[in-house]
Scaffold this active site. Structure first.
Site, PDB file in Angstrom:
ATOM      1  N   ARG A 177       0.812  -1.254  -0.086  1.00 30.00           N
ATOM      2  CA  ARG A 177       0.165  -0.024  -0.051  1.00 30.00           C
ATOM      3  C   ARG A 177       0.885   1.339  -0.121  1.00 30.00           C
ATOM      4  O   ARG A 177       1.908   1.145   0.488  1.00 30.00           O
ATOM      5  CB  ARG A 177      -0.857  -0.013   1.191  1.00 30.00           C
ATOM      6  CG  ARG A 177      -1.754  -1.271   1.529  1.00 30.00           C
ATOM      7  CD  ARG A 177      -2.763  -1.171   2.619  1.00 30.00           C
ATOM      8  NE  ARG A 177      -3.536  -2.425   2.854  1.00 30.00           N
ATOM      9  CZ  ARG A 177      -3.244  -3.422   3.360  1.00 30.00           C
ATOM     10  NH1 ARG A 177      -1.925  -3.770   3.833  1.00 30.00           N
ATOM     11  NH2 ARG A 177      -4.099  -4.500   3.386  1.00 30.00           N
ATOM     12  N   LYS A 184      -2.036  -2.299   7.683  1.00 25.42           N
ATOM     13  CA  LYS A 184      -3.204  -2.198   7.989  1.00 25.42           C
ATOM     14  C   LYS A 184      -3.572  -3.326   9.201  1.00 25.42           C
ATOM     15  O   LYS A 184      -3.244  -4.440   8.952  1.00 25.42           O
ATOM     16  CB  LYS A 184      -4.023  -2.698   6.909  1.00 25.42           C
ATOM     17  CG  LYS A 184      -5.615  -2.212   6.969  1.00 25.42           C
ATOM     18  CD  LYS A 184      -6.264  -2.372   5.464  1.00 25.42           C
ATOM     19  CE  LYS A 184      -7.791  -1.973   5.545  1.00 25.42           C
ATOM     20  NZ  LYS A 184      -8.471  -2.067   4.341  1.00 25.42           N
ATOM     21  N   HIS A 229      -3.194   2.757  -5.885  1.00 35.78           N
ATOM     22  CA  HIS A 229      -3.477   1.264  -5.294  1.00 35.78           C
ATOM     23  C   HIS A 229      -3.568   0.198  -6.305  1.00 35.78           C
ATOM     24  O   HIS A 229      -3.784  -1.172  -6.257  1.00 35.78           O
ATOM     25  CB  HIS A 229      -4.845   1.464  -4.463  1.00 35.78           C
ATOM     26  CG  HIS A 229      -5.017   0.376  -3.368  1.00 35.78           C
ATOM     27  ND1 HIS A 229      -4.202   0.368  -2.417  1.00 35.78           N
ATOM     28  CD2 HIS A 229      -5.998  -0.600  -3.284  1.00 35.78           C
ATOM     29  CE1 HIS A 229      -4.481  -0.795  -1.487  1.00 35.78           C
ATOM     30  NE2 HIS A 229      -5.788  -1.276  -2.128  1.00 35.78           N
ATOM     31  N   ARG A 234      -1.059  -2.221  -6.583  1.00 35.38           N
ATOM     32  CA  ARG A 234      -1.311  -3.386  -5.697  1.00 35.38           C
ATOM     33  C   ARG A 234      -2.132  -4.464  -6.081  1.00 35.38           C
ATOM     34  O   ARG A 234      -1.878  -5.693  -6.053  1.00 35.38           O
ATOM     35  CB  ARG A 234      -1.411  -2.838  -4.422  1.00 35.38           C
ATOM     36  CG  ARG A 234      -1.883  -3.950  -3.267  1.00 35.38           C
ATOM     37  CD  ARG A 234      -1.926  -3.134  -1.981  1.00 35.38           C
ATOM     38  NE  ARG A 234      -2.563  -4.010  -0.912  1.00 35.38           N
ATOM     39  CZ  ARG A 234      -2.209  -4.678  -0.086  1.00 35.38           C
ATOM     40  NH1 ARG A 234      -1.063  -4.928   0.023  1.00 35.38           N
ATOM     41  NH2 ARG A 234      -2.947  -5.399   0.755  1.00 35.38           N
ATOM     42  N   HIS A 279      -3.191  -9.778   4.009  1.00 38.37           N
ATOM     43  CA  HIS A 279      -4.727  -9.778   4.165  1.00 38.37           C
ATOM     44  C   HIS A 279      -5.145 -10.723   5.453  1.00 38.37           C
ATOM     45  O   HIS A 279      -4.437 -11.784   5.265  1.00 38.37           O
ATOM     46  CB  HIS A 279      -5.527 -10.471   2.929  1.00 38.37           C
ATOM     47  CG  HIS A 279      -5.568  -9.483   1.741  1.00 38.37           C
ATOM     48  ND1 HIS A 279      -6.014 -10.040   0.608  1.00 38.37           N
ATOM     49  CD2 HIS A 279      -5.728  -8.126   1.902  1.00 38.37           C
ATOM     50  CE1 HIS A 279      -5.834  -8.706  -0.188  1.00 38.37           C
ATOM     51  NE2 HIS A 279      -5.701  -7.969   0.396  1.00 38.37           N
ATOM     52  N   TYR A 338      -9.321 -11.290  -6.219  1.00 42.89           N
ATOM     53  CA  TYR A 338      -8.604 -11.366  -7.685  1.00 42.89           C
ATOM     54  C   TYR A 338      -8.760 -12.564  -8.352  1.00 42.89           C
ATOM     55  O   TYR A 338      -8.596 -12.589  -9.413  1.00 42.89           O
ATOM     56  CB  TYR A 338      -7.128 -11.275  -7.077  1.00 42.89           C
ATOM     57  CG  TYR A 338      -6.941 -10.148  -6.329  1.00 42.89           C
ATOM     58  CD1 TYR A 338      -6.887  -8.750  -6.952  1.00 42.89           C
ATOM     59  CD2 TYR A 338      -6.589  -9.870  -4.750  1.00 42.89           C
ATOM     60  CE1 TYR A 338      -6.748  -7.558  -6.363  1.00 42.89           C
ATOM     61  CE2 TYR A 338      -6.240  -8.817  -4.164  1.00 42.89           C
ATOM     62  CZ  TYR A 338      -6.339  -7.488  -4.888  1.00 42.89           C
ATOM     63  OH  TYR A 338      -6.311  -6.537  -4.178  1.00 42.89           O
TER      64      TYR A 338
END
Length: 319
Positions: free
Chosen positions: A136, A161, A267, A270, A293, A302
């Site tokens: 990110r 995150k 983004h 990414r 994640h 994805y």
């Protein structure tokens, strides 16, 4: 707001938990808006009913995004739980803003090359890391010198995150550029030290654990700002990292200049990293770890991007 001490107490509680300065700004802003919406009534005199009214107003009249409404909710819940010590328990009747189910925008490998070729200097290196390591933009700009492991070709992401650390790959394409960047930081640090500004800002926990670390080169930002500035919390004059808006603007200009018709941003690089890895046959758990994640379902989006590509599925009429 009539009770200025309320915001001061809120800032104190936010900083005690090592939340970012942006989170502090956002949370205090939402509390001010909440109070103004109810004609400056003190939060002590309000309860779940008033909170729900405000959240419904955001969803129904302001038509805000789900993420925006959720941020407002988090700020208000934080206020009641940690500042007023009166947690709100029941929040069943408010209308949640709808989250549109959108697939991420993904560039092809050739499109990524086009965008990168139209960048240079620091913006290009940052963009290469966004695509090459799946970072990110905030994670990339917060990198410090010691986060680069040239021996193992790894990059350590600290407090990503969800406040999680992780390891991702160091693209071979960027290895020499990163070494050159470290040398630039070294020269800047030498000049700052001579001028009496050798320190950098560290997270509170680290500054307590390593009292002299802030003066060491390895803890300085990999992408330092051209100018020194005073930190709004500690008052320390130091070099923060460069602004993300600088990189976002350069990438936006490169996308426009390339003629690519997709709504591509930083983004998007990414998203492209994840999609291209899956297309190359890497398993989804590996991609999940590299992206950081928490849930593999987040990474699964994805696979839908790949399935929806006409170039992947062959029409029977073409057989």
């Amino acid at each position: 707001m009539s009770d200025k001490s309320l915001l001061s107490r809120m800032r104190s509680e936010i900083r005690r938990r090592n939340y970012s300065y942006r989170t502090e700004q956002a949370y205090t802003t939402w509390v001010v808006r909440f109070v103004k919406f109810h004609d400056l009534c003190h939060p002590n005199e309000m309860n779940e009913k008033e909170v729900i009214e405000y959240l419904n107003y955001l969803a129904e009249e302001r038509n805000v995004a789900a993420s925006t409404q959720n941020q407002a909710l988090c700020a208000i819940l934080f206020l009641y739980e940690h500042v007023l010590k009166d947690p709100i328990e029941e929040m069943m009747d408010f209308k949640r803003a709808e989250t549109p189910k959108k697939l991420p925008v993904v560039l092809t490998s050739d499109e990524v090359k086009q965008v990168l070729n139209l960048l240079d200097g620091t913006p290009k290196l940052v963009a290469e890391l966004l695509y090459g390591a799946g970072l990110r933009i905030s994670e990339c700009l917060r990198l410090r010198v010691l986060d680069l492991d040239f021996s193992y070709n790894q990059i350590q992401v600290r407090s990503g995150k969800g406040k999680k650390d992780r390891i991702t790959i160091m693209p071979q394409t960027t290895k020499k550029k990163l070494k050159d960047q470290v040398q630039k930081v070294k020269m800047i640090h030498k000049k700052d030290t001579a001028a009496g500004y050798e320190e950098t800002l560290l997270p509170k926990a680290l500054s307590k654990k390593y009292p002299n670390a802030s003066k060491q080169l390895k803890w300085h930002y990999l992408f330092p700002s051209p100018k020194r500035a005073k930190d709004p919390r500690s008052g320390l004059v130091h070099r923060h990292h460069i602004s993300d808006s600088t990189i976002q603007r350069k990438v936006k200009q490169a996308v426009k200049k390339s003629g690519i018709k997709k709504h591509a941003t930083c983004h998007t690089l990414r998203h492209s990293f994840a999609t291209h890895l899956l297309e190359d046959g890497y398993d989804i758990r590996t991609v999940q770890e590299l992206l950081g994640h928490k849930n593999v379902n987040t990474t699964m989006i994805y696979t839908h991007v790949i399935k929806n590509k006409g170039s992947i599925v062959k029409s029977p009429i073409d057989s």
